[in-house]
Design an enzyme around this catalytic site. Structure first.
Site, PDB file in Angstrom:
ATOM      1  N   CYS A   1     -29.402  28.299 -10.609  1.00 33.69           N
ATOM      2  CA  CYS A   1     -30.407  28.254 -11.365  1.00 33.69           C
ATOM      3  C   CYS A   1     -31.662  29.968 -11.455  1.00 33.69           C
ATOM      4  CB  CYS A   1     -31.724  27.388 -11.813  1.00 33.69           C
ATOM      5  SG  CYS A   1     -29.871  25.272 -11.635  1.00 33.69           S
TER       6      CYS A   1
HETATM    7  N1  LIG Z   1     -30.313  20.899 -14.346  1.00 34.40           N
HETATM    8  C1  LIG Z   1     -31.202  22.291 -15.710  1.00 34.40           C
HETATM    9  O1  LIG Z   1     -32.093  23.374 -14.895  1.00 34.40           O
HETATM   10  C2  LIG Z   1     -30.822  24.010 -16.653  1.00 34.40           C
HETATM   11  C3  LIG Z   1     -28.990  23.409 -16.905  1.00 34.40           C
HETATM   12  N2  LIG Z   1     -28.280  23.718 -17.513  1.00 34.40           N
HETATM   13  C4  LIG Z   1     -27.342  23.592 -17.933  1.00 34.40           C
HETATM   14  O2  LIG Z   1     -26.303  24.705 -18.705  1.00 34.40           O
HETATM   15  C5  LIG Z   1     -25.350  23.934 -20.409  1.00 34.40           C
HETATM   16  C6  LIG Z   1     -26.132  24.596 -21.169  1.00 34.40           C
HETATM   17  O3  LIG Z   1     -27.248  24.154 -21.062  1.00 34.40           O
HETATM   18  P1  LIG Z   1     -27.937  24.586 -22.621  1.00 34.40           P
HETATM   19  O4  LIG Z   1     -29.306  25.787 -22.376  1.00 34.40           O
HETATM   20  O5  LIG Z   1     -28.497  23.168 -23.016  1.00 34.40           O
HETATM   21  O6  LIG Z   1     -27.723  24.686 -23.573  1.00 34.40           O
HETATM   22  P2  LIG Z   1     -26.434  23.726 -25.021  1.00 34.40           P
HETATM   23  O7  LIG Z   1     -25.732  24.996 -25.835  1.00 34.40           O
HETATM   24  O8  LIG Z   1     -26.257  22.383 -24.922  1.00 34.40           O
HETATM   25  O9  LIG Z   1     -28.177  23.581 -25.780  1.00 34.40           O
HETATM   26  C7  LIG Z   1     -28.576  22.526 -26.591  1.00 34.40           C
HETATM   27  C8  LIG Z   1     -29.231  22.304 -27.666  1.00 34.40           C
HETATM   28  O10 LIG Z   1     -30.746  22.244 -27.051  1.00 34.40           O
HETATM   29  C9  LIG Z   1     -31.139  23.132 -28.135  1.00 34.40           C
HETATM   30  N3  LIG Z   1     -32.500  23.874 -27.327  1.00 34.40           N
HETATM   31  C10 LIG Z   1     -33.918  23.571 -27.783  1.00 34.40           C
HETATM   32  N4  LIG Z   1     -34.309  23.809 -27.147  1.00 34.40           N
HETATM   33  C11 LIG Z   1     -33.770  24.745 -25.812  1.00 34.40           C
HETATM   34  C12 LIG Z   1     -34.197  24.474 -25.057  1.00 34.40           C
HETATM   35  N5  LIG Z   1     -35.396  24.812 -24.253  1.00 34.40           N
HETATM   36  N6  LIG Z   1     -32.717  24.630 -23.648  1.00 34.40           N
HETATM   37  C13 LIG Z   1     -31.996  24.682 -24.014  1.00 34.40           C
HETATM   38  N7  LIG Z   1     -31.352  24.059 -25.289  1.00 34.40           N
HETATM   39  C14 LIG Z   1     -32.610  23.753 -26.302  1.00 34.40           C
HETATM   40  C15 LIG Z   1     -29.945  24.595 -28.553  1.00 34.40           C
HETATM   41  O11 LIG Z   1     -30.058  24.881 -29.167  1.00 34.40           O
HETATM   42  P3  LIG Z   1     -29.985  27.067 -29.394  1.00 34.40           P
HETATM   43  O12 LIG Z   1     -29.332  27.145 -28.452  1.00 34.40           O
HETATM   44  O13 LIG Z   1     -30.416  27.397 -30.792  1.00 34.40           O
HETATM   45  O14 LIG Z   1     -31.575  27.171 -28.582  1.00 34.40           O
HETATM   46  C16 LIG Z   1     -28.558  23.351 -28.388  1.00 34.40           C
HETATM   47  O15 LIG Z   1     -28.401  23.356 -29.213  1.00 34.40           O
HETATM   48  C17 LIG Z   1     -25.410  22.828 -19.359  1.00 34.40           C
HETATM   49  O16 LIG Z   1     -24.561  22.562 -18.753  1.00 34.40           O
HETATM   50  C18 LIG Z   1     -27.051  22.569 -18.611  1.00 34.40           C
HETATM   51  O17 LIG Z   1     -27.030  21.299 -17.761  1.00 34.40           O
HETATM   52  C19 LIG Z   1     -29.246  25.219 -18.355  1.00 34.40           C
HETATM   53  C20 LIG Z   1     -30.540  25.140 -17.791  1.00 34.40           C
HETATM   54  C21 LIG Z   1     -31.057  24.640 -17.199  1.00 34.40           C
HETATM   55  N1  LIG Z   2     -31.191  26.502 -14.502  1.00 34.03           N
HETATM   56  C1  LIG Z   2     -29.681  25.874 -14.538  1.00 34.03           C
HETATM   57  N2  LIG Z   2     -29.164  24.902 -13.637  1.00 34.03           N
HETATM   58  C2  LIG Z   2     -27.915  24.715 -14.095  1.00 34.03           C
HETATM   59  C3  LIG Z   2     -27.030  25.490 -14.378  1.00 34.03           C
HETATM   60  N3  LIG Z   2     -26.025  24.902 -14.381  1.00 34.03           N
HETATM   61  C4  LIG Z   2     -25.984  24.288 -13.299  1.00 34.03           C
HETATM   62  N4  LIG Z   2     -27.279  23.677 -12.973  1.00 34.03           N
HETATM   63  C5  LIG Z   2     -28.048  22.978 -12.472  1.00 34.03           C
HETATM   64  O1  LIG Z   2     -27.518  22.889 -11.452  1.00 34.03           O
HETATM   65  C6  LIG Z   2     -27.015  21.751 -10.550  1.00 34.03           C
HETATM   66  C7  LIG Z   2     -26.295  21.679  -9.549  1.00 34.03           C
HETATM   67  O2  LIG Z   2     -26.908  22.397  -8.213  1.00 34.03           O
HETATM   68  P1  LIG Z   2     -26.764  22.792  -6.891  1.00 34.03           P
HETATM   69  O3  LIG Z   2     -27.909  22.843  -6.668  1.00 34.03           O
HETATM   70  O4  LIG Z   2     -26.260  21.521  -6.034  1.00 34.03           O
HETATM   71  O5  LIG Z   2     -25.867  23.901  -6.997  1.00 34.03           O
HETATM   72  C8  LIG Z   2     -25.993  21.279 -11.629  1.00 34.03           C
HETATM   73  O6  LIG Z   2     -26.386  19.760 -11.628  1.00 34.03           O
HETATM   74  C9  LIG Z   2     -26.792  21.805 -12.743  1.00 34.03           C
HETATM   75  O7  LIG Z   2     -28.238  20.956 -13.672  1.00 34.03           O
HETATM   76  C10 LIG Z   2     -27.771  27.117 -15.274  1.00 34.03           C
HETATM   77  O8  LIG Z   2     -26.846  27.398 -15.462  1.00 34.03           O
HETATM   78  N5  LIG Z   2     -28.788  26.608 -15.001  1.00 34.03           N
END
Ligand SMILES: NC(=O)C1=CN([C@@H]2O[C@H](COP(=O)(O)OP(=O)(O)OC[C@H]3O[C@@H](n4cnc5c(N)ncnc54)[C@H](OP(=O)(O)O)[C@@H]3O)[C@@H](O)[C@H]2O)C=CC1
Ligand SMILES: Nc1nc2c(ncn2[C@@H]2O[C@H](COP(=O)(O)O)[C@@H](O)[C@H]2O)c(=O)[nH]1
Length: 318
Positions: free
Chosen positions: A174
């Site tokens: 992340c």
């Molecule tokens: N656990 C964590 O901390 C994180 C995990 N991830 C992982 O990365 C992958 C991509 O996820 P994601 O970024 O949700 O992408 P997605 O492409 O799945 O976006 C989700 C939807 O929500 C909209 N959206 C609006 N605001 C936000 C925001 N602040 N962050 C994200 N989406 C938003 C997006 O539109 P638009 O793209 O047009 O904004 C899109 O339509 C997932 O598997 C997720 O679990 C990503 C970041 C943090």
């Molecule tokens: N901010 C982001 N979080 C992400 C992304 N891809 C995955 N993840 C989150 O990390 C955990 C796994 O964490 P770890 O410490 O065990 O390696 C995963 O389950 C997601 O929730 C990302 O691109 N950006």
């Protein structure tokens, strides 16, 4: 607000009731099924694929398939269920995802588990999908993530989530905290504790697990299960080719919001890295089980739930 993370916590032992750590029960129930460990590999492309999903499910471990081959999910569910295995998939919230739900409903197929997987799940667009899935596939156990605040947990549960997933940015791949300033990185365990205070349904702690003892700590602070990415990546059974550098073996591990995963550089919140090659997954799972069994013994109980009530200290000079 007092914050702490995994490394600052030490759980305090109670008198043991076990003759042997082999007598500790490390299983956990989520939904209608009981699994060998309160642990699941992250739903990421470098952590799970169909063959590992089959491997895990046939051995009674929980898994969540990632959502990055969207067209394959219908056949994935059908093929798992034809083999008598649990089907557990991830979904986003785009229009195509609603079509997939409709397809399942028409075919009278219910995946046993669906995980809504978006970076910021405290959103009406996510809750609309939660309500849709609960209406169309009422028998599916629905996990909703990711979140990081009690308000989000309360709203998700009220909308119909059967479980929530907590962790905004604590993962190894992340970069959310650097890119946006937000998240639970550095205080994931305290954020989990806050969320657990209001939760009435299971919480999955997601991200930041670096040691097997962090599994026990997660359960103490309110998790029913933990999701693990980097510690699962790098095994024989996890996706990706072996990479040799300076005589050492590695495998690739990249974030689901990395440029590598997205194929572009928009809204990148993840990075790519190499993780050590770790050999067969069964060795890691055995070690996790032994360490959790030992933790249960230190907790003075015989089951995972005995970890929930142990005392702890926070190392202040940490
Ligand atoms: N656990 C964590 O901390 C994180 C995990 N991830 C992982 O990365 C992958 C991509 O996820 P994601 O970024 O949700 O992408 P997605 O492409 O799945 O976006 C989700 C939807 O929500 C909209 N959206 C609006 N605001 C936000 C925001 N602040 N962050 C994200 N989406 C938003 C997006 O539109 P638009 O793209 O047009 O904004 C899109 O339509 C997932 O598997 C997720 O679990 C990503 C970041 C943090
Ligand atoms: N901010 C982001 N979080 C992400 C992304 N891809 C995955 N993840 C989150 O990390 C955990 C796994 O964490 P770890 O410490 O065990 O390696 C995963 O389950 C997601 O929730 C990302 O691109 N950006």
């Amino acid at each position: 607000m007092k914050t702490f993370d995994y490394d600052a916590i030490r759980l305090l032992p109670k008198k043991s009731i076990l003759k042997s750590r082999r007598d500790a029960d490390t299983t956990v129930k989520l939904g209608n099924h009981t699994f060998n460990l309160p642990v699941m590999p992250a739903n990421m492309e470098t952590v799970i694929d169909q063959s590992l999903a089959e491997w895990l499910s046939s051995r009674d471990y929980f898994y969540v398939m990632h959502r990055f081959n969207p067209q394959s999910r219908f056949d994935f569910v059908r093929s798992m269920q034809e083999k008598g295995l649990i089907a557990s998939i991830s979904l986003g919230i785009t229009d195509d995802e609603y079509d997939l739900i409709d397809r399942f409903e028409s075919a009278e197929i219910s995946p046993e588990y669906i995980t809504i997987d978006v970076a910021h799940a405290h959103s009406d667009y996510v809750f609309k999908m939660v309500a849709y899935i609960k209406k169309k596939l009422p028998n599916t156990f629905l996990i909703v993530g990711n979140m990081g605040t009690p308000e989000a947990i309360v709203e998700a549960e009220a909308t119909g989530a059967d479980a929530t997933k907590v962790g905004i940015g604590p993962g190894k791949a992340c970069i959310t905290k650097d890119k946006t300033g937000f998240g639970t990185n550095g205080w994931q365990l305290a954020a989990l504790a806050q969320c657990a205070q209001v939760a009435t349904k299971p919480i999955i702690a997601d991200g930041g697990i670096r040691h097997h003892g962090d599994i026990a700590k997660s359960i103490r602070f309110g998790a029913t299960m933990v999701m693990i990415g980097s510690m699962f990546a790098g095994h024989d059974e996890t996706p990706g080719d072996l990479i040799q550098e300076n005589g050492k073996k590695y495998k690739a591990y990249y974030g689901s919001a990395s440029a590598q995963q997205k194929g572009n550089d928009h809204n990148v919140e993840g990075r790519s890295l190499l993780v050590d090659y770790k050999g067969p997954l069964e060795n890691t799972l055995r070690a996790m089980k032994e360490d959790l069994a030992s933790a249960i013994s230190y907790a003075g109980g015989s089951t995972v739930s005995s970890l929930k009530t142990v005392d702890y200290v926070v190392l202040t000079d940490y």
